[in-house]
Design an enzyme around this catalytic site. Structure first.
Site, mmCIF file in Angstrom:
data_model
loop_
_atom_site.group_PDB
_atom_site.id
_atom_site.type_symbol
_atom_site.label_atom_id
_atom_site.label_comp_id
_atom_site.label_asym_id
_atom_site.label_seq_id
_atom_site.Cartn_x
_atom_site.Cartn_y
_atom_site.Cartn_z
ATOM 1 N N LYS A 197 0.856 -1.184 0.000
ATOM 2 C CA LYS A 197 0.000 0.000 0.000
ATOM 3 C C LYS A 197 0.892 1.233 0.000
ATOM 4 O O LYS A 197 1.743 1.396 0.874
ATOM 5 C CB LYS A 197 -0.905 -0.016 1.229
ATOM 6 C CG LYS A 197 -1.753 1.244 1.350
ATOM 7 C CD LYS A 197 -2.795 1.123 2.439
ATOM 8 C CE LYS A 197 -3.544 2.436 2.615
ATOM 9 N NZ LYS A 197 -4.580 2.341 3.654
ATOM 10 N N LYS A 252 -2.356 -1.515 -3.708
ATOM 11 C CA LYS A 252 -3.181 -0.312 -3.645
ATOM 12 C C LYS A 252 -2.329 0.936 -3.735
ATOM 13 O O LYS A 252 -1.318 0.999 -3.046
ATOM 14 C CB LYS A 252 -3.925 -0.323 -2.309
ATOM 15 C CG LYS A 252 -4.833 0.848 -2.094
ATOM 16 C CD LYS A 252 -5.402 0.789 -0.706
ATOM 17 C CE LYS A 252 -6.084 2.110 -0.417
ATOM 18 N NZ LYS A 252 -6.375 2.266 0.970
ATOM 19 N N TYR A 317 -15.582 0.960 -6.489
ATOM 20 C CA TYR A 317 -16.822 1.631 -6.092
ATOM 21 C C TYR A 317 -17.889 1.491 -7.170
ATOM 22 O O TYR A 317 -19.065 1.748 -6.919
ATOM 23 C CB TYR A 317 -16.547 3.113 -5.782
ATOM 24 C CG TYR A 317 -15.584 3.285 -4.622
ATOM 25 C CD1 TYR A 317 -16.023 3.107 -3.319
ATOM 26 C CD2 TYR A 317 -14.232 3.568 -4.831
ATOM 27 C CE1 TYR A 317 -15.148 3.224 -2.245
ATOM 28 C CE2 TYR A 317 -13.351 3.687 -3.768
ATOM 29 C CZ TYR A 317 -13.813 3.512 -2.478
ATOM 30 O OH TYR A 317 -12.938 3.622 -1.425
HETATM 31 C C1 PBG Z 1 -7.421 3.441 5.640
HETATM 32 C C2 PBG Z 1 -7.745 3.329 4.204
HETATM 33 C C3 PBG Z 1 -7.590 4.291 3.213
HETATM 34 C C4 PBG Z 1 -8.159 3.751 2.066
HETATM 35 C C5 PBG Z 1 -8.603 2.463 2.370
HETATM 36 N N1 PBG Z 1 -8.326 2.212 3.693
HETATM 37 C C6 PBG Z 1 -7.072 5.684 3.270
HETATM 38 C C7 PBG Z 1 -5.696 5.917 3.731
HETATM 39 O O1 PBG Z 1 -4.855 5.010 3.834
HETATM 40 O O2 PBG Z 1 -5.435 7.081 4.048
HETATM 41 C C8 PBG Z 1 -8.278 4.463 0.760
HETATM 42 C C9 PBG Z 1 -9.298 3.926 -0.171
HETATM 43 C C10 PBG Z 1 -9.624 4.833 -1.289
HETATM 44 O O3 PBG Z 1 -8.996 5.872 -1.524
HETATM 45 O O4 PBG Z 1 -10.580 4.499 -2.008
HETATM 46 N N2 PBG Z 1 -6.209 3.014 6.057
#
Ligand code: PBG
Length: 326
Positions: A197, A252, A317
């Protein structure tokens, strides 16, 4: 044998021959639908920066999840909008057995809906500062954060979530969560780790959706989320999460990171997923609103590209819309 004996256009000439030679397919079974739950009754609240996405109170959520089930979508990924007054520095609401997330999954299971339920494990929906872990001094402390995240994961698994998805990027959290789940006899709870991530600029609309943006300006997430310049490091992250007991792996964001998806799939042969994050979704929606893109065609192409890169499934989404068209 080269031209004219080989003409690649021959197989492209007809719809039937294009279908016959199509290498990648997208099906409803590839889709995971991320959605948002909030307090209240009979509320569905649009999110400005994510056209077509809404936050639902539990009663409305049940109807939408039923719809997802009847469309054949295998899994929903749920995120909470925590009321501001319940947010604290340590994110303690995350371990409350009666919190919104726990009540939501119980209601969905009680309604007899046959669909996988996944939840994030991270503290950002619950903390005043919007970070995924807890501060010790000026730093998000790894080990102190893991202690809370493990309790949160156990809380969510006990409430009935089928898949626990740690999205916090602390070191060692997958192993710690797995050990605790095993110790508690929750041997069939799956872990889908947000393994690679990145500290991405494409999460903005999501942070609007869960209202976690407010104080984040003070400090970004770069001390725990990955540098988007790195690729080998993603393989190390994934390898560790597999060793620690992850069943499924996620990359991600998605579309700008398909090279990572490809490397991960080729290297580990694991069930591999990617998240078409809020910013990616919003870009397509916004361009379509301006009349600059055909939204449905662009969304379909983007999702097919995830599959081509090696994804077994995609968090999007647009899952309900796409499922309706497939
Ligand atoms: C929380 C989380 C995030 C997303 C999913 N889980 C935001 C972040 O890490 O700040 C983002 C998902 C998206 O942008 O659609 N940890």
């Amino acid at each position: 044998m080269s031209f004219p004996y080989t003409r690649l256009r021959r197989t492209r000439m007809h719809d039937w021959s294009r279908r016959l030679t199509q290498e990648t397919r997208l099906s409803v079974s590839d889709l995971i639908w991320p959605t948002f739950v909030m307090e209240g009754n009979n509320v569905s609240q649009p999110i400005d920066s994510m056209p077509g996405v809404e936050r639902y109170s539990i009663d409305c959520l049940i109807k939408k999840v039923k719809q997802a089930e009847s469309l054949g979508i295998p899994m929903v990924a749920l995120f909470p909008v925590t009321p501001t007054e319940l947010k604290t520095d340590d994110g303690n609401e995350a371990v409350n057995p009666d919190n919104l997330m726990c009540r939501a999954v119980k209601a969905i299971k009680d309604a007899g809906i046959n669909i996988g339920m996944m939840c994030d494990v991270a503290l950002d929906p619950y903390t005043t500062h919007g970070h995924d872990g807890v501060f010790v001094g000026d730093e998000i402390d790894n080990d102190a954060s893991v202690d809370v995240l493990v309790q949160s994961a156990l809380n969510l698994a006990n409430a009935g979530y089928d898949v626990i998805a740690p999205s916090d990027m602390m070191d060692g959290r997958v192993g710690a969560i797995r050990e605790t789940l095993e110790g508690e006899g929750l041997v069939n709870t799956l872990i889908m780790s947000y393994a690679a991530k990145y500290a991405s600029n494409f999460y903005g609309p999501f942070r609007d959706a869960v209202d976690s943006k407010s104080n984040l300006a003070k400090k970004d997430k770069k001390s725990y989320q990955m540098d988007f310049a790195n690729s080998d490091e993603a393989l190390r992250e994934v390898e560790l999460d597999i060793e620690e007991g992850a069943d499924m792996i996620m990359v991600k964001p998605g579309m700008p990171y398909l090279d990572i998806v490809h490397r991960v799939k080729e290297t580990f042969n694991m069930p591999t997923f990617a998240y078409q994050v809020s910013g990616e979704y919003a870009m397509i929606k916004a361009a379509a609103e301006k009349g600059w893109l055909d939204e449905q065609a662009a969304m379909f192409e983007a999702l097919m590209a995830f599959k081509r890169a090696g994804c077994d499934g995609i968090l999007t989404y647009a899952a309900l819309d796409i499922a309706e068209r497939l």
